[in-house]
Design a protein around this motif. Structure first.
Motif, mmCIF file in Angstrom:
data_model
loop_
_atom_site.group_PDB
_atom_site.id
_atom_site.type_symbol
_atom_site.label_atom_id
_atom_site.label_comp_id
_atom_site.label_asym_id
_atom_site.label_seq_id
_atom_site.Cartn_x
_atom_site.Cartn_y
_atom_site.Cartn_z
ATOM 1 N N SER A 26 0.412 -1.001 -0.056
ATOM 2 C CA SER A 26 -0.049 0.542 -0.069
ATOM 3 C C SER A 26 1.362 1.438 0.037
ATOM 4 N N ALA A 27 2.430 1.347 0.378
ATOM 5 C CA ALA A 27 2.907 2.526 0.566
ATOM 6 C C ALA A 27 3.865 2.511 -0.823
ATOM 7 N N LEU A 28 3.554 2.079 -2.078
ATOM 8 C CA LEU A 28 4.082 2.132 -3.456
ATOM 9 C C LEU A 28 3.661 2.588 -3.772
ATOM 10 N N PRO A 29 3.722 3.838 -4.133
ATOM 11 C CA PRO A 29 2.868 4.823 -5.010
ATOM 12 C C PRO A 29 2.206 3.958 -5.924
ATOM 13 N N ALA A 30 1.019 5.102 -6.586
ATOM 14 C CA ALA A 30 0.028 4.191 -7.755
ATOM 15 C C ALA A 30 0.780 3.714 -8.768
ATOM 16 N N ALA A 31 1.459 4.733 -9.225
ATOM 17 C CA ALA A 31 2.387 4.743 -10.291
ATOM 18 C C ALA A 31 3.167 3.030 -10.774
ATOM 19 N N ALA A 32 3.609 2.770 -9.369
ATOM 20 C CA ALA A 32 4.344 1.562 -9.333
ATOM 21 C C ALA A 32 3.427 0.292 -9.407
ATOM 22 N N ALA A 33 2.310 0.439 -8.883
ATOM 23 C CA ALA A 33 1.313 -1.017 -8.937
ATOM 24 C C ALA A 33 1.926 -2.075 -9.690
ATOM 25 N N ASP A 34 1.892 -1.901 -11.278
ATOM 26 C CA ASP A 34 2.462 -2.563 -11.694
ATOM 27 C C ASP A 34 3.759 -3.222 -12.788
ATOM 28 N N SER A 35 4.769 -2.436 -11.436
ATOM 29 C CA SER A 35 6.286 -2.634 -11.496
ATOM 30 C C SER A 35 6.698 -4.046 -10.829
ATOM 31 N N GLY A 186 17.092 -10.820 -11.151
ATOM 32 C CA GLY A 186 16.827 -11.483 -12.529
ATOM 33 C C GLY A 186 16.695 -10.885 -13.593
ATOM 34 N N LEU A 187 16.873 -9.079 -13.411
ATOM 35 C CA LEU A 187 16.288 -8.334 -13.867
ATOM 36 C C LEU A 187 17.896 -7.478 -15.014
ATOM 37 N N SER A 188 17.555 -7.265 -16.480
ATOM 38 C CA SER A 188 19.165 -6.565 -16.642
ATOM 39 C C SER A 188 19.187 -5.364 -16.287
ATOM 40 N N ASP A 189 20.655 -4.580 -15.574
ATOM 41 C CA ASP A 189 20.893 -3.753 -15.197
ATOM 42 C C ASP A 189 19.297 -2.676 -15.966
ATOM 43 N N ALA A 190 19.465 -2.177 -16.989
ATOM 44 C CA ALA A 190 18.452 -1.561 -18.102
ATOM 45 C C ALA A 190 16.932 -2.339 -17.286
ATOM 46 N N ASP A 191 16.774 -3.134 -17.048
ATOM 47 C CA ASP A 191 15.346 -2.962 -16.285
ATOM 48 C C ASP A 191 15.255 -2.854 -15.266
ATOM 49 N N PHE A 192 16.783 -3.696 -14.615
ATOM 50 C CA PHE A 192 16.682 -3.261 -13.011
ATOM 51 C C PHE A 192 15.976 -1.429 -12.526
ATOM 52 N N TRP A 193 16.887 -0.595 -13.667
ATOM 53 C CA TRP A 193 16.604 0.500 -13.051
ATOM 54 C C TRP A 193 15.788 1.498 -13.289
ATOM 55 N N ALA A 194 14.900 0.842 -14.241
ATOM 56 C CA ALA A 194 13.695 1.118 -14.986
ATOM 57 C C ALA A 194 12.824 1.353 -14.082
ATOM 58 N N ALA A 195 12.670 -0.340 -13.244
ATOM 59 C CA ALA A 195 11.712 -0.777 -12.309
ATOM 60 C C ALA A 195 12.103 0.130 -11.106
ATOM 61 N N MET A 196 13.604 0.261 -10.738
ATOM 62 C CA MET A 196 13.463 1.872 -9.573
ATOM 63 C C MET A 196 13.119 2.783 -9.959
ATOM 64 N N GLN A 197 13.305 3.632 -10.749
ATOM 65 C CA GLN A 197 12.366 4.959 -10.777
ATOM 66 C C GLN A 197 10.782 3.958 -10.898
ATOM 67 N N ALA A 198 10.233 3.433 -11.305
ATOM 68 C CA ALA A 198 8.818 2.980 -12.051
ATOM 69 C C ALA A 198 8.458 2.993 -9.757
ATOM 70 N N ASN A 199 9.539 2.237 -8.894
ATOM 71 C CA ASN A 199 8.865 2.187 -8.221
ATOM 72 C C ASN A 199 9.155 3.538 -6.718
#
Length: 599
Positions: A26-35, A186-199
């Protein structure tokens, strides 16, 4: 050697995870719900004890020198506060605060005791109120968090100030448990940082609010690895006075810092952190500005977060008086038995922090003052105080009035006057120069009034007879202006010209024309043909008594005037000469008569 997860029973770890799972999601921002939050490395298998494979919610024992920051800056002064509490000479706590902070960060509540010589490097030298294995959801909730990245790299997402304080006090070998917020190994570096920013698990803006890349993040905790963000610092001390530090949004204080940088009326840029009273006043000003915002006010345009999203309080100090609540705690000086956070911070700085040398910079902006809010006439005078030189001597100033008038002034000058300025509206600036650069003052609006548009009053007094000496006084006219014509009517005869002083007044000594007929007359003052003052007066008959009369109107003396050159002095001179000749003739006739009588 790969890091191992803390040796806790699976049941305890699972119970902790389940107890926290709802609040974490619940603490995750709404934009991160699917990340993604849990994408483990392909090599992970059930029961794998490697940190690479730690499940979300697990409590992972780490060496603080091995974690990687996810933000480029810290509020140094929050760390200085903590180090003040940790300092053996400065601390006034029964059990040093560093042990309490470690126990809380480790999920074990508060510090219970500490042996003499206890250190964070040896957890057996102190005890916590909650033993390992007896943690509850309440004790786990305030723990700092970590995300597992590719190759098992540990990325700290909360606790940068706390772990930096541990390192500054006790070195990088201190161990503490961190709660696993996500496993993206398990993510690539690029996907990892994309997920970090999305979350929103990373803060990729520098201290000026400009974007950076993940490659520009520090590699380890420790003050020397971070930029100092004074806006983030002051916001730490505003907690629970202007907003609630409830962790609802990661990097909450950085978002507030974006707003604070736009508030020039809250002078954080000039904050002197070594001044306790000044720091306290600044926190009060800041927090009052926070609660004055509506909950719907956008605080950070880039993210769209509002004051409500960032937990602004509905009332200053949460509605409590100054003698209560968080403000009362913060306001306690170091001399108190329980000093406030600001007091510890300033005391630590004064004893241990050597101001860093600063590179020379452009001078500060001068503060220019115009003489008079609305100057009249043709002069505009300004003064200023020499500003701070930025570490490089000031070489001169440029004084500008509008787009077309400017003058270069030497570095020793702090005043300048423009002459011959035509009526109109201008902006005045003073720009200070040194070898590094230039800085202009704020523009000061200047209105130069047209003397012909300023109405005043005039009075005439003295010997109000033909040829009599009179004094003409005027006031309320345009200040510092020359060329006011003084004329007697009905047949216009000039008495001279006047120049006003700073109050808009002048005095003119003149003589009335000898040919001026007795009766009512008018004296006028005009500028460029426009009458700006008038007064009626009465001239007595020639040869009549000197009444010492005064024309209607009144005025203050001042300024200057020139005596009239109307020819009125010539008739007076001729009259005197004629009188002398007549007297000589009478005397000669008397002498002749006396001679005849003697003969």
């Amino acid at each position: 050697m790969p890091l191992l997860r803390s040796r806790r029973t699976l049941a305890v770890a699972l119970a902790s995870f389940l107890a926290l799972g709802g609040s974490v999601v619940s603490a995750l921002p709404a934009a991160a719900a699917d990340s993604p939050t849990d994408v483990k490395d392909a090599s992970c298998v059930a029961g794998d004890a490697r940190a690479l494979c730690a499940p979300v919610g697990d409590l992972l024992d780490v060496r603080i020198g091995d974690v990687h920051p996810t933000q480029p800056s810290l509020g140094y002064d929050e760390v200085y506060y903590k180090l003040g509490r940790y300092d053996a000479e400065l601390s006034k706590d029964a059990v040093n605060k560093k042990f309490a902070d470690w126990c809380e960060a480790n999920g074990q509540g508060d510090a219970a005791s500490a042996q003499p010589g206890a250190t964070l490097r040896d957890p057996s030298s102190f005890t916590c109120t909650v033993p390992v294995g007896s943690e509850t959801a309440a004790t786990i909730e305030p723990m700092k968090t970590v995300v597992i990245g590719p190759q098992g790299v540990l990325y700290l997402t909360d606790g940068h100030h706390t772990l930096t304080s541990f390192q500054e006090n006790s070195g990088p070998d201190v161990h503490v448990r961190l709660r696993v917020l996500g496993n993206l190994s398990g993510l690539s570096d690029a996907d990892f940082w994309a997920a970090m920013q999305a979350n929103k698990w990373t803060w990729l803006r520098d201290v000026n609010g400009d974007a950076i890349t993940p490659a520009q993040l520090p590699s380890n905790v420790g003050l020397s690895n971070f930029e100092d963000d004074r806006f983030r610092s002051i916001l730490y001390f505003a907690r629970d006075i202007g907003y609630s530090a409830d962790g609802a949004v990661p990097f909450q204080e950085f978002y507030w810092g974006t707003w604070l940088r736009t508030r020039a009326d809250v002078p954080v840029a000039g904050w002197n952190q070594d001044d306790w009273a000044g720091s306290l006043a600044l926190v009060k000003q800041l927090t009052q500005a926070q609660v004055a915002l509506g909950a719907g006010t956008v605080v950070d345009p880039q993210s769209g977060y509002t004051a409500g999203d960032l937990s602004v309080l509905g009332a200053w100090n949460d509605g409590k008086t100054e003698s209560k609540g968080e403000w009362a705690k913060l306001a306690k000086p170091y001399a108190d038995a329980k000093p406030g956070k600001l007091a510890y911070m300033t005391e630590y700085r004064l004893r241990h922090v050597t101001p860093a040398p600063t590179a020379p910079a452009a001078p500060a902006a001068p503060s220019a003052v115009v003489s008079g809010a609305s100057p009249s006439g043709s002069h505009v005078a300004t003064t200023w105080s020499a500003p701070a030189d930025g570490g490089s001597a000031i070489t001169g100033y440029t004084v500008s009035l509008g787009a077309d008038l400017s003058s270069e002034v030497d570095a020793r000058s702090t005043s300048f006057t423009f002459d011959g300025v035509t009526p109109g509206t201008y902006s005045l600036t003073v720009t200070a120069h040194n070898a590094i650069g230039s800085t202009a003052s704020a523009a000061t609006p200047v209105t130069v009034a047209d003397p012909a548009a300023v109405q005043g009053s005039v009075a005439i007094s003295g010997d109000l007879r033909p040829g009599g000496s009179v004094t003409v006084t005027a006031h309320g006219l345009a200040a510092d202006a020359a060329g006011f014509a003084v004329v007697v009517h009905s047949d216009p005869v000039s008495l001279g010209t006047g120049s006003t002083d700073a109050s808009g007044a002048f005095t003119l000594q003149a003589a009335l024309p000898a040919s001026l007929p007795a009766g009512p007359h008018t004296v006028t003052v005009s500028f460029n043909g426009t009458t700006v003052a008038t007064a009626a007066f009465t001239v007595a008959a020639a040869g009549g008594p000197d009444t010492g009369g005064t024309g209607s109107g009144s005025g203050a003396t001042g300024g200057s005037g020139s005596l009239a050159t109307t020819g009125s002095a010539a008739p007076i001179g001729l009259g005197v000469a004629g009188a002398v000749i007549v007297a000589a003739g009478v005397l000669l006739l008397a002498r002749r008569r006396a001679g005849v009588e003697q003969d």
